[in-house]
Design an enzyme around this catalytic site. Structure first.
Site, mmCIF file in Angstrom:
data_model
loop_
_atom_site.group_PDB
_atom_site.id
_atom_site.type_symbol
_atom_site.label_atom_id
_atom_site.label_comp_id
_atom_site.label_asym_id
_atom_site.label_seq_id
_atom_site.Cartn_x
_atom_site.Cartn_y
_atom_site.Cartn_z
ATOM 1 N N ARG A 1 26.532 153.424 -7.311
ATOM 2 C CA ARG A 1 26.503 151.957 -7.444
ATOM 3 C C ARG A 1 27.685 151.480 -8.292
ATOM 4 O O ARG A 1 28.113 150.344 -8.201
ATOM 5 C CB ARG A 1 25.182 151.465 -8.050
ATOM 6 C CG ARG A 1 25.198 149.962 -8.365
ATOM 7 C CD ARG A 1 23.827 149.297 -8.497
ATOM 8 N NE ARG A 1 22.858 150.076 -9.216
ATOM 9 C CZ ARG A 1 22.914 150.327 -10.543
ATOM 10 N NH1 ARG A 1 23.897 149.832 -11.265
ATOM 11 N NH2 ARG A 1 21.980 151.063 -11.108
ATOM 12 N N TYR B 1 34.862 128.666 4.702
ATOM 13 C CA TYR B 1 33.822 129.382 5.428
ATOM 14 C C TYR B 1 32.448 128.807 5.052
ATOM 15 O O TYR B 1 32.196 128.558 3.862
ATOM 16 C CB TYR B 1 33.920 130.868 5.072
ATOM 17 C CG TYR B 1 32.854 131.709 5.700
ATOM 18 C CD1 TYR B 1 32.818 131.908 7.078
ATOM 19 C CD2 TYR B 1 31.869 132.312 4.931
ATOM 20 C CE1 TYR B 1 31.833 132.675 7.660
ATOM 21 C CE2 TYR B 1 30.883 133.081 5.510
ATOM 22 C CZ TYR B 1 30.868 133.259 6.871
ATOM 23 O OH TYR B 1 29.882 134.020 7.439
ATOM 24 N N LYS C 1 36.701 141.166 8.912
ATOM 25 C CA LYS C 1 37.531 140.547 9.946
ATOM 26 C C LYS C 1 38.755 141.422 10.259
ATOM 27 O O LYS C 1 38.599 142.529 10.684
ATOM 28 C CB LYS C 1 37.903 139.140 9.516
ATOM 29 C CG LYS C 1 36.739 138.344 8.874
ATOM 30 C CD LYS C 1 35.615 138.025 9.852
ATOM 31 C CE LYS C 1 34.327 137.517 9.189
ATOM 32 N NZ LYS C 1 34.463 136.421 8.242
HETATM 33 C C1 LIG Z 1 33.617 135.772 7.241
HETATM 34 C C2 LIG Z 1 34.290 135.099 6.147
HETATM 35 C C3 LIG Z 1 33.817 135.191 4.837
HETATM 36 C C4 LIG Z 1 32.537 135.928 4.475
HETATM 37 O O1 LIG Z 1 32.667 137.293 4.697
HETATM 38 P P1 LIG Z 1 31.427 138.241 5.121
HETATM 39 O O2 LIG Z 1 32.061 139.577 5.203
HETATM 40 O O3 LIG Z 1 30.886 137.722 6.411
HETATM 41 O O4 LIG Z 1 30.420 138.146 4.013
HETATM 42 C C5 LIG Z 1 34.545 134.561 3.847
HETATM 43 N N1 LIG Z 1 35.664 133.855 4.128
HETATM 44 C C6 LIG Z 1 36.138 133.745 5.377
HETATM 45 C C7 LIG Z 1 37.380 132.970 5.636
HETATM 46 C C8 LIG Z 1 35.472 134.353 6.432
HETATM 47 O O5 LIG Z 1 35.933 134.217 7.679
#
Ligand SMILES: *Cc1c(COP(=O)(O)O)cnc(C)c1O
Length: 430
Positions: free
Chosen positions: A75, A128, A225
């Site tokens: 952790r 987001y 992403k």
């Molecule tokens: C998807 C996204 C997030 C959040 O990320 P997760 O991995 O889904 O928790 C934050 N900022 C942007 C610009 C995103 O596209």
């Protein structure tokens, strides 16, 4: 329209050349692409494995109770997560990243590391949806206030500072409208006010945008992403050049238990290796698709920072310059003239592009922000940010650009030939 086809596919980018051009072997932490592949470390002595091992263990033997140890409990830290952190930090010439179980876990840690009850944050209004929800629904009840500002306007950001402001967080390009904010200009204002400035760099990655070089203190990235790039993991990272702040973030992560898991970290690390190559291709194809779709009768607007018509074109070419030159990423924002009904119809008619949450992967995805990623954002806030019922976000994947363009043009041609009555019928059916 669908008869218009590009005659050839875009050629693959040429391989990066040695920066020195000399015969000497490339130093391991030099060029961006080299760092993406080798920045995690060296093959281990035990096996010589070219890939870092997945250390799937909860705990570690201790020789002396409480003695100095690289790792004590997963952790707090884990060798595989460490490898990812060295790589991501290296891409930004910074301290090792702090890797989290999700992008939102990273945002949460950033907020808790900078804000206490009574403190105030300035957050870009176009962000987001989950980021906005975190501040509105999770942090506000703890006494942490946030002002959502139009971060494209420097004056609006400057006017939002209060005596207890401790954090400025902006997203650029913003999800989903692709509006930009001027990182260097905001950094000057935040630095003058001695307030920590964080940039969500998820849309461009350090391949095409380097917030720390422009004066930001922290970059936040949803590695889910483009960094992973294969729709295989959920993860997030924070990167800073301030070693003390880095330690605070890592300690906070231990306290709340939001570290990335070893297997997810390992998968992400394999994705990073092709990040520069993928980003170059995603951007080139998005540029081509955006310019071909622009002006289509089914569209009210086509927004892509690489288009001459992009409202903040000058800022885009100044700011979207990373390790491999200028590029604007793989996201295109399309505003459909037929509104939500048109979005429904388009999503149904596409064969290659899939309707789904998320972005930044080899698979092309279409998202309808008003009902998907930004559904939790109050309608008034959404409308003020330009997230209307006809807005769709296209994440351009790595399929053949000919096939993608064909798919999109066929879908849009289908919309253009429909009557409004038809579209209302579809809306009622949903
Ligand atoms: C998807 C996204 C997030 C959040 O990320 P997760 O991995 O889904 O928790 C934050 N900022 C942007 C610009 C995103 O596209």
């Amino acid at each position: 329209m669908s008869s218009i086809r590009p005659s050839t596919e875009i050629p693959l980018p040429s391989p990066p050349t040695s920066p020195s051009g000399s015969q000497a072997p490339l130093p391991r932490a030099d060029g961006f692409a080299t760092r993406a592949i080798h920045g995690w470390g060296e093959p281990d002595d035990l096996t010589g494995s070219i890939l870092t091992p997945i250390v799937q263990a909860a705990t570690y033997r201790q020789r002396v109770p409480g003695g100095p140890q690289a790792h004590t409990y997963s952790r707090a830290s884990n060798p595989t997560v460490d490898a990812l952190e060295r790589c991501l930090g290296g891409l930004e010439s910074a301290e090792p990243a702090v890797a989290f179980a999700s992008g939102l876990a990273a945002t949460h840690a950033l907020a808790l590391a900078t804000l206490a009850a009574g403190d105030h944050a300035i957050v870009g209004a176009t962000s987001y949806g989950g980021t906005l929800r975190l501040f509105r629904e999770t942090l506000a009840p703890l006494g942490i206030r946030a002002t959502f500002v139009d971060a494209t306007e420097l004056r609006a950001v400057a006017a939002a500072f209060e005596p207890r402001t401790r954090l400025v967080l902006v997203e650029t390009p913003a999800n989903p409208t692709l509006e930009l904010c001027d990182i260097a200009a905001i950094a000057r204002v935040a630095t003058a006010a001695r307030v920590r400035f964080a940039v969500d760099n998820t849309f461009l990655t350090p391949t095409f945008q380097r917030p720390l070089d422009l004066g930001a203190d922290v970059t936040l990235t949803s590695t889910t992403k483009w960094i992973d790039g294969h729709n295989a993991t959920i993860g997030g990272s924070l990167v800073t050049r301030d070693a003390e702040f880095r330690n605070r973030l890592a300690y906070l992560r231990t306290c709340v238990g939001s570290i990335q898991s070893p297997v997810q970290a390992w998968l992400t690390l394999q994705g990073v290796k092709t990040l520069p190559l993928r980003m170059e291709r995603h951007s080139a194809v998005a540029q081509r698709i955006a310019s071909r779709l622009e002006g289509h009768p089914a569209l009210r607007s086509t927004r892509y920072p690489g288009l001459a018509s992009f409202p903040q074109r000058a800022l885009a070419s100044r700011q979207h310059v990373g390790a491999i030159g200028e590029g604007h990423g793989g996201i295109i924002a399309l505003d459909l003239a037929g509104g939500r009904a048109a979005a429904v119809r388009l999503a149904r008619s596409l064969r290659i592009v899939t309707l789904a949450e998320s972005l930044g992967s080899v698979e092309s995805l279409l998202t309808h922000p008003a009902t998907m990623t930004h559904a939790s954002v109050p309608e008034g806030h959404r409308v003020a940010c330009g997230i209307g019922p006809g807005l769709v976000r296209l994440s351009v994947g790595l399929e053949s650009d000919v096939d993608l363009l064909d798919d999109l043009l066929r879908g849009l041609d289908g919309l253009a030939s429909r009557s409004l009555v038809d579209e209302e019928e579809v809306a009622r059916a949903n």
